[in-house]
Design a protein around this motif. Structure first.
Motif, PDB file in Angstrom:
ATOM      1  N   GLN A  55       0.805  -1.213   0.000  1.00 39.13           N
ATOM      2  CA  GLN A  55       0.000   0.000   0.000  1.00 39.13           C
ATOM      3  C   GLN A  55       0.844   1.271   0.000  1.00 39.13           C
ATOM      4  O   GLN A  55       0.287   2.372   0.007  1.00 39.13           O
ATOM      5  N   TRP A  62      -2.531   8.999  -0.985  1.00 41.49           N
ATOM      6  CA  TRP A  62      -3.574   9.434  -0.047  1.00 41.49           C
ATOM      7  C   TRP A  62      -3.076  10.599   0.804  1.00 41.49           C
ATOM      8  O   TRP A  62      -3.791  11.573   1.025  1.00 41.49           O
ATOM      9  N   LEU A 123     -11.323  -1.986   7.159  1.00 39.66           N
ATOM     10  CA  LEU A 123     -11.868  -1.498   5.899  1.00 39.66           C
ATOM     11  C   LEU A 123     -11.075  -2.013   4.697  1.00 39.66           C
ATOM     12  O   LEU A 123      -9.858  -1.797   4.617  1.00 39.66           O
ATOM     13  N   ALA A 125      -9.655  -1.247   1.590  1.00 43.97           N
ATOM     14  CA  ALA A 125      -9.452   0.076   1.002  1.00 43.97           C
ATOM     15  C   ALA A 125      -8.547   0.070  -0.213  1.00 43.97           C
ATOM     16  O   ALA A 125      -8.478   1.070  -0.932  1.00 43.97           O
ATOM     17  N   TYR A 126      -7.846  -1.036  -0.457  1.00 40.71           N
ATOM     18  CA  TYR A 126      -6.882  -1.086  -1.564  1.00 40.71           C
ATOM     19  C   TYR A 126      -7.068  -2.405  -2.294  1.00 40.71           C
ATOM     20  O   TYR A 126      -6.883  -3.476  -1.723  1.00 40.71           O
ATOM     21  N   TYR A 310      -6.194  -3.958   3.619  1.00 40.75           N
ATOM     22  CA  TYR A 310      -7.091  -3.301   4.572  1.00 40.75           C
ATOM     23  C   TYR A 310      -6.393  -2.150   5.284  1.00 40.75           C
ATOM     24  O   TYR A 310      -5.173  -2.136   5.452  1.00 40.75           O
ATOM     25  N   ASN A 311      -7.194  -1.182   5.701  1.00 41.25           N
ATOM     26  CA  ASN A 311      -6.755  -0.212   6.687  1.00 41.25           C
ATOM     27  C   ASN A 311      -7.569  -0.469   7.943  1.00 41.25           C
ATOM     28  O   ASN A 311      -8.808  -0.547   7.900  1.00 41.25           O
ATOM     29  N   ILE A 333      -9.562   8.177   2.677  1.00 45.99           N
ATOM     30  CA  ILE A 333      -9.071   6.960   2.028  1.00 45.99           C
ATOM     31  C   ILE A 333     -10.183   6.260   1.256  1.00 45.99           C
ATOM     32  O   ILE A 333      -9.984   5.813   0.123  1.00 45.99           O
ATOM     33  N   VAL A 334     -11.378   6.137   1.852  1.00 48.01           N
ATOM     34  CA  VAL A 334     -12.455   5.380   1.214  1.00 48.01           C
ATOM     35  C   VAL A 334     -13.347   6.243   0.337  1.00 48.01           C
ATOM     36  O   VAL A 334     -14.273   5.732  -0.301  1.00 48.01           O
ATOM     37  N   GLN A 339      -9.955   7.167  -3.517  1.00 45.43           N
ATOM     38  CA  GLN A 339      -9.770   5.965  -4.315  1.00 45.43           C
ATOM     39  C   GLN A 339      -9.245   6.293  -5.721  1.00 45.43           C
ATOM     40  O   GLN A 339      -8.404   5.588  -6.264  1.00 45.43           O
ATOM     41  N   GLY A 356     -17.881   1.545  -0.258  1.00 46.37           N
ATOM     42  CA  GLY A 356     -17.547   2.857   0.281  1.00 46.37           C
ATOM     43  C   GLY A 356     -18.583   3.339   1.290  1.00 46.37           C
ATOM     44  O   GLY A 356     -18.231   3.910   2.329  1.00 46.37           O
ATOM     45  N   SER A 359     -18.179   1.389   4.445  1.00 45.88           N
ATOM     46  CA  SER A 359     -16.956   1.820   5.116  1.00 45.88           C
ATOM     47  C   SER A 359     -17.179   3.125   5.864  1.00 45.88           C
ATOM     48  O   SER A 359     -16.740   3.287   7.009  1.00 45.88           O
TER      49      SER A 359
END
Length: 370
Positions: A55, A62, A123, A125-126, A310-311, A333-334, A339, A356, A359
């Motif tokens: 990430q 981000w 979450l 997120a990636y 994940y975050n 981030i989300v 994104q 999203g 999240s």
């Protein structure tokens, strides 16, 4: 219950950042809070995290996007690896973690000592599509392979590009009478783990190994470290086949893998679709949004060889200032903008709108510890 006071890793990579503006009540004529720019919410403080190196490029993007909004916030992220990131969050070393694998039940339970009785917010997120890529000059169109064929190639059972197993799925394509050179990762990697998860789930006995981050010793072939290393080696080797994150493959051709009765091309949208259509690990939780990717889905328009990172945040922090900062950064981030920024920089796939929304609802549950 009080959350442990967090101690921050001195080795963290320090980056000054800005936070996403939180939705505020009142008219647009309200003055901009001190320490922010137009549209900022004035959040301040230091947010320290660590974990996934996969990430890292997205995280930098981000952070760069985030800092354009909030001048009073600082974020630190140390790309020490997923396992170390999760361990650091559990130990109170980090305020959040990036991880290529979701926390398991034991880790979630352990995290409650630091994060409070509500545990963690996890979450997806990636999303990074993993390509099966090849170096075959003169073959212009994407080759097609089912999971069994991919597995047999990487296991060394299929050794020539004009083998009937490949040719029968690529009618009209002139395949060369050339040896296949398999290239794999030499290091323990999340990319390998996700690729072998696909082979284990979708190829059955043709693979015959459990998913793991280290390449099986009996299938040793040409190898290199990192995505850039294996892609570089494959690019220099005519007849090579390799697996790597889509953003890294450069000029190599890519395989369309069989999904149901069709073959799915590798696209960010198809990778995101695979995640959206995968079941949640804990359907009863509103904060643990980890998914179990369905590698055998027959859903049209999905691509099953995908890495989800994940975050991971706490559900509670010790003061309102920290809560505001955490929620602001997590929301960025989300967000659609966050994104898109990561996609432009790292080649990742955007999370689906429904993901999203879930999240953001999970982020909204982060609060001050009682």
């Amino acid at each position: 219950m009080h959350v442990k006071k967090l101690s921050f890793a001195k080795s963290a990579v320090v980056l000054s950042v800005a936070a996403l503006a939180l939705t505020a009540c009142g008219g647009s004529n309200n003055p901009t809070p001190e320490g922010s720019v137009d549209g900022g919410s004035g959040v301040a403080g230091t947010l320290t995290g660590g974990g996934s190196s996969a990430q890292e490029t997205a995280m930098t993007a981000w952070i760069d996007g985030f800092k354009s909004v909030e001048a009073g916030a600082t974020v630190q992220y140390n790309p020490v690896g997923s396992g170390s990131g999760r361990e650091g969050l559990i130990a109170g070393q980090y305020m959040w973690a990036g991880s290529d694998a979701a926390m398991d039940d034991e880790e979630i339970e352990s995290a409650k000592e630091t994060c409070g009785p509500g545990g963690i917010v996890q979450l997806p997120a990636y999303i990074s599509p993993i390509a099966v890529a090849y170096n075959l000059p003169g073959v212009e169109e994407n080759l097609k392979m089912d999971a069994e064929t991919v597995a047999r190639v990487f296991a060394g059972d299929i050794t020539n590009w004009n083998d009937e197993a490949i040719a029968s799925q690529n009618e009209g394509v002139e395949l060369p009478d050339q040896a296949i050179t398999v290239v794999h990762r030499s290091d323990d990697s999340g990319t390998t783990e996700n690729f072998t998860e696909y082979l284990e789930a979708a190829a059955g006995d043709a693979w015959g190994h459990e998913a793991e981050g280290a390449w099986p010793s009996e299938y040793q072939a040409e190898n290199a470290q990192g995505n850039s290393g294996v892609v570089g080696l494959a690019t220099q080797t005519e007849g090579a086949i390799v697996y790597a994150e889509l953003s890294q493959i450069g000029s190599l051709g890519t395989v369309d893998v069989k999904v149901g009765d069709d073959y799915a091309a590798i696209t960010p949208e198809a990778a995101a679709g695979a995640v959206e259509n995968s079941p949640r690990v804990d359907e009863g939780s509103t904060t643990n949004l980890a998914v179990e990717i369905d590698r055998t889905s027959t859903e049209s328009g999905t691509y099953p060889i995908v890495l989800v990172a994940y975050n991971i945040f706490c559900t509670t922090y010790e003061d309102q200032e920290t809560v505001d900062l955490v929620k602001s950064f997590a929301s960025y981030i989300v967000s659609e903008d966050g994104q898109a920024t990561a996609g432009e920089s790292a080649g990742s796939a955007p999370i689906a709108p429904a993901t999203g929304e879930m999240s953001q609802a999970a982020i909204d549950e982060i609060t001050v510890a009682e």
